[in-house]
Write an enzyme that holds these catalytic residues in place. Sequence first.
Site: not given
Length: 353
Positions: A192, A209, A157
């Site tokens: 994330h 993702s 990410c």
Amino acid sequence: MPMPGGGGAAAAARHPPSGEAAAAAAARDEEQQEEEGEEDLRDGGVPFFVNRGGLPVDEPTWERMWRHVGRIHPEGERVAQRIRGAADLPKIPIPSVPAFQPSTPIPERLEAVQRYIRELQYNHTGTQFFEIKKSRPLTGLMDLAKEMTKEALPIKCLEAVILGIYLTNNMTTLDRFPISFKTHFSGNYFRHIVLGVNFGGRYGALGISRREELMYKAPVFRTLSELIFDFEEAYRRCWHTLKKVKLGHCVSHDPHSVEQIEWKHSILDLDKLTREDFRKELERHARDMRLKIGKGTGPPSPTKDRKKDVSSPQRGQASPHRRNSRGDRRPSGEKKPADSKAMPDLNGYQIRV
């Protein structure tokens, strides 16, 4: 491994710190890691590695990667043996970097950029191929993004955020800013990051993702809070509870800028905010970004004359270890990040190196 100041370490062992002091020390260590872009060195409680030797991958890193694959893959070492022993592995197509006509609308460009990021595939090997130091100047990160397009390897990410900035630099009417999430699930914390975008007053996101709903968001959200609440609902469907959101400021469109990306101008701790306060803080951050751009301190920025003694950091060279100023950060709740992990999910596991 012996460390400098061993006597101090021995003294600390004889007189262990209190619970609060230990927690504060751990938070400082985690903040230092995050400043260097290493907050994701555990993936769902499982350590993962970063290739720090550049490309091509050196032999020790290569062998370490396969050993790690054998530990984390459901099929264990059999999958590594099967792939490494195959004589006729299929050739993996290299995605084409998107190119646009001047008349191509921005939303269509964003869709093409997201398709390219998705075609690179998510990196499930447990070894991140590109070392990203958040403290590097933007010009160095753009050099790294260019290398990503050349190598066309799977990414995680944080790499997707850098690549998204690189591929949207010529969209000067598009504002880009990092959005980081910290969630809790089954006793563990996960992290994330995506690249937030704002075009014509509508918010969206680019990224990658394991979960489709935690990456691309078309620029259709009327407010920043609507975008973040959409991510929160996506996390809820994955049985994750959103605990913290960190928002950066807009990133310059000048690929030669020696400025650093401001990764966390606002730190919003949901445990310390009511729902309405959370919404207000998000909209306050959106106003801050608009004001910064209106004052001419944000993108689009003019091309700067680069001094003769300033060059982009090259692979293999040490990156500058400058820290972002904390004076203009406006944290809500805790000012320091907590532990960092990423969500484990081996569905659709692929290895492509």
